[in-house]
Design a protein around this motif. Sequence first.
Motif, PDB file in Angstrom:
ATOM      1  N   LEU A  70       0.832  -1.204   0.000  1.00  0.00           N
ATOM      2  CA  LEU A  70       0.000   0.000   0.000  1.00  0.00           C
ATOM      3  C   LEU A  70       0.870   1.259   0.000  1.00  0.00           C
ATOM      4  O   LEU A  70       0.635   2.204  -0.768  1.00  0.00           O
ATOM      5  CB  LEU A  70      -0.891  -0.035   1.246  1.00  0.00           C
ATOM      6  CG  LEU A  70      -2.271   0.578   1.160  1.00  0.00           C
ATOM      7  CD1 LEU A  70      -3.061   0.021  -0.004  1.00  0.00           C
ATOM      8  CD2 LEU A  70      -3.019   0.345   2.463  1.00  0.00           C
ATOM      9  N   HIS A  99       4.037  -9.013  -4.191  1.00  0.00           N
ATOM     10  CA  HIS A  99       2.830  -9.795  -3.889  1.00  0.00           C
ATOM     11  C   HIS A  99       3.058 -11.284  -4.161  1.00  0.00           C
ATOM     12  O   HIS A  99       2.700 -12.149  -3.345  1.00  0.00           O
ATOM     13  CB  HIS A  99       1.663  -9.276  -4.730  1.00  0.00           C
ATOM     14  CG  HIS A  99       0.482 -10.190  -4.721  1.00  0.00           C
ATOM     15  ND1 HIS A  99      -0.253 -10.449  -3.589  1.00  0.00           N
ATOM     16  CD2 HIS A  99      -0.083 -10.937  -5.718  1.00  0.00           C
ATOM     17  CE1 HIS A  99      -1.219 -11.302  -3.873  1.00  0.00           C
ATOM     18  NE2 HIS A  99      -1.137 -11.617  -5.156  1.00  0.00           N
ATOM     19  N   THR A 165     -12.717  -5.694 -13.904  1.00  0.00           N
ATOM     20  CA  THR A 165     -12.064  -6.457 -12.837  1.00  0.00           C
ATOM     21  C   THR A 165     -13.091  -7.011 -11.855  1.00  0.00           C
ATOM     22  O   THR A 165     -12.983  -8.158 -11.402  1.00  0.00           O
ATOM     23  CB  THR A 165     -11.070  -5.557 -12.095  1.00  0.00           C
ATOM     24  OG1 THR A 165     -10.206  -4.965 -13.046  1.00  0.00           O
ATOM     25  CG2 THR A 165     -10.253  -6.372 -11.101  1.00  0.00           C
ATOM     26  N   LEU A 169     -13.606 -10.817 -10.796  1.00  0.00           N
ATOM     27  CA  LEU A 169     -13.510 -11.248  -9.402  1.00  0.00           C
ATOM     28  C   LEU A 169     -14.806 -11.889  -8.922  1.00  0.00           C
ATOM     29  O   LEU A 169     -14.790 -12.893  -8.203  1.00  0.00           O
ATOM     30  CB  LEU A 169     -13.165 -10.055  -8.512  1.00  0.00           C
ATOM     31  CG  LEU A 169     -11.727  -9.537  -8.634  1.00  0.00           C
ATOM     32  CD1 LEU A 169     -11.556  -8.299  -7.777  1.00  0.00           C
ATOM     33  CD2 LEU A 169     -10.743 -10.603  -8.204  1.00  0.00           C
TER      34      LEU A 169
ATOM     35  N   VAL B  51      -5.928 -10.140   0.692  1.00  0.00           N
ATOM     36  CA  VAL B  51      -4.972  -9.034   0.844  1.00  0.00           C
ATOM     37  C   VAL B  51      -4.752  -8.346  -0.498  1.00  0.00           C
ATOM     38  O   VAL B  51      -4.748  -7.108  -0.593  1.00  0.00           O
ATOM     39  CB  VAL B  51      -3.647  -9.564   1.420  1.00  0.00           C
ATOM     40  CG1 VAL B  51      -2.567  -8.500   1.309  1.00  0.00           C
ATOM     41  CG2 VAL B  51      -3.830  -9.971   2.869  1.00  0.00           C
ATOM     42  N   ALA B  52      -4.583  -9.143  -1.542  1.00  0.00           N
ATOM     43  CA  ALA B  52      -4.358  -8.541  -2.866  1.00  0.00           C
ATOM     44  C   ALA B  52      -5.551  -7.699  -3.285  1.00  0.00           C
ATOM     45  O   ALA B  52      -5.399  -6.588  -3.815  1.00  0.00           O
ATOM     46  CB  ALA B  52      -4.102  -9.650  -3.886  1.00  0.00           C
ATOM     47  N   ILE B  53      -6.755  -8.198  -3.053  1.00  0.00           N
ATOM     48  CA  ILE B  53      -7.952  -7.446  -3.456  1.00  0.00           C
ATOM     49  C   ILE B  53      -8.064  -6.144  -2.666  1.00  0.00           C
ATOM     50  O   ILE B  53      -8.301  -5.063  -3.223  1.00  0.00           O
ATOM     51  CB  ILE B  53      -9.213  -8.318  -3.258  1.00  0.00           C
ATOM     52  CG1 ILE B  53      -9.208  -9.478  -4.246  1.00  0.00           C
ATOM     53  CG2 ILE B  53     -10.473  -7.491  -3.427  1.00  0.00           C
ATOM     54  CD1 ILE B  53     -10.333 -10.476  -4.039  1.00  0.00           C
ATOM     55  N   VAL B  55      -5.723  -4.410  -1.023  1.00  0.00           N
ATOM     56  CA  VAL B  55      -4.658  -3.451  -1.358  1.00  0.00           C
ATOM     57  C   VAL B  55      -4.922  -2.833  -2.721  1.00  0.00           C
ATOM     58  O   VAL B  55      -4.804  -1.605  -2.914  1.00  0.00           O
ATOM     59  CB  VAL B  55      -3.282  -4.168  -1.322  1.00  0.00           C
ATOM     60  CG1 VAL B  55      -2.204  -3.263  -1.908  1.00  0.00           C
ATOM     61  CG2 VAL B  55      -2.939  -4.569   0.100  1.00  0.00           C
ATOM     62  N   LEU B  57      -7.768  -2.529  -4.371  1.00  0.00           N
ATOM     63  CA  LEU B  57      -8.929  -1.638  -4.395  1.00  0.00           C
ATOM     64  C   LEU B  57      -8.629  -0.305  -3.719  1.00  0.00           C
ATOM     65  O   LEU B  57      -9.079   0.752  -4.169  1.00  0.00           O
ATOM     66  CB  LEU B  57     -10.131  -2.326  -3.730  1.00  0.00           C
ATOM     67  CG  LEU B  57     -10.743  -3.479  -4.539  1.00  0.00           C
ATOM     68  CD1 LEU B  57     -11.929  -4.078  -3.803  1.00  0.00           C
ATOM     69  CD2 LEU B  57     -11.177  -2.997  -5.928  1.00  0.00           C
ATOM     70  N   LEU B  79      -4.917  -7.062  -8.941  1.00  0.00           N
ATOM     71  CA  LEU B  79      -6.271  -7.558  -9.208  1.00  0.00           C
ATOM     72  C   LEU B  79      -6.244  -8.735 -10.171  1.00  0.00           C
ATOM     73  O   LEU B  79      -7.015  -9.688 -10.030  1.00  0.00           O
ATOM     74  CB  LEU B  79      -7.129  -6.427  -9.774  1.00  0.00           C
ATOM     75  CG  LEU B  79      -7.510  -5.340  -8.763  1.00  0.00           C
ATOM     76  CD1 LEU B  79      -8.198  -4.182  -9.467  1.00  0.00           C
ATOM     77  CD2 LEU B  79      -8.426  -5.919  -7.696  1.00  0.00           C
TER      78      LEU B  79
END
Lengths: 180, 467
Positions: A70, A99, A165, A169, B51-53, B55, B57, B79
């Motif tokens: 972040l 990541h 996206t 998802l 966590v990936a989603i 961060v 977003l 994403l």
Amino acid sequence: MSGETSSTGDSVPDIGPWMPTAILHLLGLGVAAGLCLLVLESPIWRAIGLLLAVVGMTFPSVVPGWWLLLVLGLSQLWRAPSVTDAVYYLLLAGVHLLHVLGSLTRMLPWNGRMQLIAFALPLRRFVLVQAVAQPVAAGALFAFGGGPGTVPGLSIFSAAVLGVTAVVLARGLRVAQAHD
Amino acid sequence: VTEHAAELVRREAAVDAIALDAIAVDAVPVDPDAIDATVRPTWRRSAAIEVAIVVALVIATVGMLTSRVDVVLIALPLLASAAISLDRKPSPAARRAVRVNVTRSLGDERTSAFDYAVEVDATPAAELVHLRLTLRGSRTHELILAPVGTVSGRVPVLYSGRLRVVAVDYRLVGVNGAWLSRPVRDVVERVVAPAIAPVASIPLPHRLTGLTGTHGSARPGDGGEFRDLHPYAPGDRLRRIDWKATARRSQGFGDLYVRRTDATSDATLILVIDSREDVGERVEHWSAGPSDADGLGSMDLAREAAASLAAAAIGVGDRVGLIDIAAHDGVVRAGSGKRHLDRLLRRIAACEPSGPPLNRRRAPIVPAGAIVYLISTFLDDEATSIAVLWRAAGHRVIAVDVLPAPRLDRSEGNTHLAHRIVMIERRRRIADVRSNGVEVFRWQEDAEQPSRAVVLRTLARVGRRRR
């Protein structure tokens, strides 16, 4: 053939070409530290970033380690967008690589051994995603290459990207829940 | 979970059966069959996706609010990773297989090993396999493997008995580490037959009661060594008349002398294994049970002693029986022959610490005229009290001491003190049984006593004088 090995004659299992899993941990730490030094200009944020990098790689299962993503991602706000800014492309790849490494190192012990071939699939997927993301980023910066707050049509573009996206998802979540 | 546990129990029972059947006379348990460790994995989602989603977003939202396309684009790879991970959840219907093959490889007499091969086939859903391999006598190996492959190696065989050769714990890892299967454990055990040491002289009972065999007995009969010259009596065979002796000794017409010989006989040996405990060389671990770090254990020595004595005795035609005083089903009746030796070796190899302390009021029944070999560490009074009972019943009893030479180099002071006290008690106990007529010798060779061959020859000679 991946992983095909032969006996070695001693009690150390033979897994073919391998690397210590500590390398992945250290690689993550190195990438995180490098990005912090590269994109975080404020000494305070740089220190915070390095601290998060160390915590994240020392204790991979601790969620605060992910906060570094972040911090690094939002650090772009303090940089002027430019299609020729190499640091931006490094940041784009670096955040993604952190990541990937973070996801893997959460379950990798420090004292393990990893088949080199086992790292190929995550690496290939990273390269494929970046192969799409980097040109898209370059194209977007070229198309909307104004300054902060002067990008025409950004809201429409961003909404479209997020909408696509979100559809992907949502489909993934439905599939996952159906399997659960 | 219940079905899985039941399946594991069934599989372990099958492993035991295979392992016990795999022992050959020459300490060669060969079992080419694999231990099937196929399991149906149960997948769970790791925190990486969430966590990936989150961060991505947050970054994308901030980028949109600030109208920064470059910031929004940073969220795109995250994403995309989350979307790929969600889209490729491993199918619960798919079966993943990790198969462990263990085979015995033979070197020369002193070196042998188990060759193991862990075959991994976790395609298509798993991307990695996290394997924790625990080998006998080695540290645990953490391995990250590709979904298809083989891990192989070799585990040296240093000890006898039931050995846990390979223990495998593994879990499968889905795309990007976003999916994890529950850990699965698989253990492969093998029963290793003990080494057989050469025994040239074997002590025999004071009285041989068999009707045929290779040992000369005290009663007259056919086949043995010269006994005496005796006046002919009805029933003596004519071919036994010694004409020269008759010519020399006869006092009158009709006096005949026959050559008499000793009869030959076999002996009955009863091997008694005290398998209540297994203590190693490391004294500080005696109360914690044996481990690989303890070196040679008392049960290793006991199995070797029993197997060696059994092979030597059956080799000369004697009858051998076995009693495991800690096991309920630990009796093998006395017998002879190659097949009986196989049976004995299988039972000896399967002896392991299994029982609570005994409190016997009677010694186990042994055949009349049998010699008893009591194989024990003599760390308590049970074995010695049984030995005295057998001796009082008229059996020749030989106590075989299988306590390994202690190693105290890394022990603390209180361990030294405790060991010293235990050894004083043990010496007193052994002295007591000696005073009751039980002969004692150590199986493990060391500098404190003559070699095992000399001791056995001496004991055999003592027994020969008495018969």
